[in-house]
Scaffold this motif. Structure first.
Motif, mmCIF file in Angstrom:
data_model
loop_
_atom_site.group_PDB
_atom_site.id
_atom_site.type_symbol
_atom_site.label_atom_id
_atom_site.label_comp_id
_atom_site.label_asym_id
_atom_site.label_seq_id
_atom_site.Cartn_x
_atom_site.Cartn_y
_atom_site.Cartn_z
ATOM 1 N N ALA A 81 0.854 -1.183 0.000
ATOM 2 C CA ALA A 81 0.000 0.000 0.000
ATOM 3 C C ALA A 81 0.891 1.234 0.000
ATOM 4 O O ALA A 81 1.719 1.407 0.881
ATOM 5 C CB ALA A 81 -0.919 0.003 1.214
ATOM 6 N N SER A 82 0.708 2.070 -1.007
ATOM 7 C CA SER A 82 1.472 3.310 -1.131
ATOM 8 C C SER A 82 0.520 4.486 -0.995
ATOM 9 O O SER A 82 -0.375 4.649 -1.831
ATOM 10 C CB SER A 82 2.163 3.385 -2.500
ATOM 11 O OG SER A 82 3.041 2.305 -2.687
ATOM 12 N N PRO A 83 0.687 5.320 0.043
ATOM 13 C CA PRO A 83 -0.117 6.536 0.099
ATOM 14 C C PRO A 83 0.027 7.274 -1.229
ATOM 15 O O PRO A 83 1.085 7.250 -1.850
ATOM 16 C CB PRO A 83 0.504 7.314 1.259
ATOM 17 C CG PRO A 83 1.046 6.231 2.143
ATOM 18 C CD PRO A 83 1.596 5.207 1.176
ATOM 19 N N VAL A 84 -1.051 7.903 -1.665
ATOM 20 C CA VAL A 84 -1.070 8.454 -3.015
ATOM 21 C C VAL A 84 -1.334 9.950 -3.015
ATOM 22 O O VAL A 84 -2.145 10.451 -2.247
ATOM 23 C CB VAL A 84 -2.123 7.709 -3.885
ATOM 24 C CG1 VAL A 84 -3.508 7.823 -3.315
ATOM 25 C CG2 VAL A 84 -2.111 8.188 -5.325
ATOM 26 N N ASP A 136 9.312 2.363 0.889
ATOM 27 C CA ASP A 136 9.217 3.710 1.450
ATOM 28 C C ASP A 136 8.899 4.724 0.347
ATOM 29 O O ASP A 136 9.490 5.785 0.260
ATOM 30 C CB ASP A 136 10.508 4.084 2.178
ATOM 31 C CG ASP A 136 10.326 5.342 3.028
ATOM 32 O OD1 ASP A 136 9.208 5.565 3.540
ATOM 33 O OD2 ASP A 136 11.291 6.103 3.173
ATOM 34 N N GLU A 137 7.944 4.342 -0.506
ATOM 35 C CA GLU A 137 7.581 5.191 -1.630
ATOM 36 C C GLU A 137 6.107 5.558 -1.580
ATOM 37 O O GLU A 137 5.292 4.867 -0.987
ATOM 38 C CB GLU A 137 7.856 4.474 -2.960
ATOM 39 C CG GLU A 137 9.321 4.291 -3.237
ATOM 40 C CD GLU A 137 9.566 3.615 -4.561
ATOM 41 O OE1 GLU A 137 10.585 3.941 -5.173
ATOM 42 O OE2 GLU A 137 8.751 2.773 -4.977
ATOM 43 N N TYR A 138 5.810 6.644 -2.251
ATOM 44 C CA TYR A 138 4.467 7.166 -2.367
ATOM 45 C C TYR A 138 4.085 7.184 -3.838
ATOM 46 O O TYR A 138 4.919 7.477 -4.693
ATOM 47 C CB TYR A 138 4.411 8.584 -1.779
ATOM 48 C CG TYR A 138 4.697 8.561 -0.304
ATOM 49 C CD1 TYR A 138 3.661 8.568 0.615
ATOM 50 C CD2 TYR A 138 5.995 8.476 0.171
ATOM 51 C CE1 TYR A 138 3.916 8.514 1.981
ATOM 52 C CE2 TYR A 138 6.260 8.416 1.525
ATOM 53 C CZ TYR A 138 5.222 8.426 2.424
ATOM 54 O OH TYR A 138 5.467 8.356 3.772
ATOM 55 N N ALA A 139 2.835 6.875 -4.137
ATOM 56 C CA ALA A 139 2.354 6.909 -5.511
ATOM 57 C C ALA A 139 2.013 8.363 -5.858
ATOM 58 O O ALA A 139 1.359 9.058 -5.084
ATOM 59 C CB ALA A 139 1.113 6.037 -5.659
ATOM 60 N N ILE A 140 2.468 8.800 -7.001
ATOM 61 C CA ILE A 140 2.147 10.115 -7.526
ATOM 62 C C ILE A 140 1.278 9.859 -8.749
ATOM 63 O O ILE A 140 1.763 9.433 -9.793
ATOM 64 C CB ILE A 140 3.423 10.909 -7.918
ATOM 65 C CG1 ILE A 140 4.456 10.903 -6.802
ATOM 66 C CG2 ILE A 140 3.052 12.316 -8.369
ATOM 67 C CD1 ILE A 140 3.975 11.478 -5.483
#
Length: 145
Positions: A81-84, A136-140
């Motif tokens: 799950a990546s916060p977006v 440790d990544e976020y979706a853009i």
């Protein structure tokens, strides 16, 4: 003369390819703008992007333990799950249960999403959107697909 024109076109293409994926309107080095309602949070691009990242951003909308909307992708048991950060113009509903994404309409947890953008680190994520995913990544998410 033709050879020079071809070299110039190839050079221009390399420059434009180099710019794609480099730009972000959110200030990824810091925190993107937030919208909060009823314990739920979304990050939204501050402006329409002037360069678009082209990685596929796809998965199912979910909520993190902190109440931040995220995109969950991968196989069961191995999903991440990546916060977006949602596309410019997205709006969280007053009850925080759904959001309106330009070109798609209303979405909520459990809905499938697809578009283009990329995955980056955010140096100062909002507390509700801090991630402990493997990368440790976020979706853009920049454009809807």
């Amino acid at each position: 003369m033709r050879r020079r024109a071809l070299v110039a076109l190839i050079g221009a293409g390399c420059v434009s390819v180099g710019l794609v994926g480099c730009g972000s309107s959110s200030g990824i080095a810091g925190s993107p703008p937030l919208q909060e309602a009823n314990g739920h949070t979304i990050m939204v691009a501050a402006e329409y992007p002037n360069a678009v990242m082209e990685a596929l951003v796809t998965g199912t909308l979910t909520l993190t333990d902190g109440g931040c909307f995220a995109i969950e992708a991968g196989e069961a048991g191995e999903s991440t799950a990546s916060p977006v950060e949602f596309p410019f113009g997205s709006r969280l509903s007053a009850d925080g249960e759904s959001l309106d994404v330009p070109g798609l309409g209303s979405l909520g947890a459990g809905d499938a999403v697809e578009g283009s953008g990329g995955y980056l680190s955010i140096s100062a994520p909002p507390p509700a959107c801090r991630t402990d995913n493997t990368y440790d990544e976020y979706a853009i998410w920049q454009t809807v697909g």
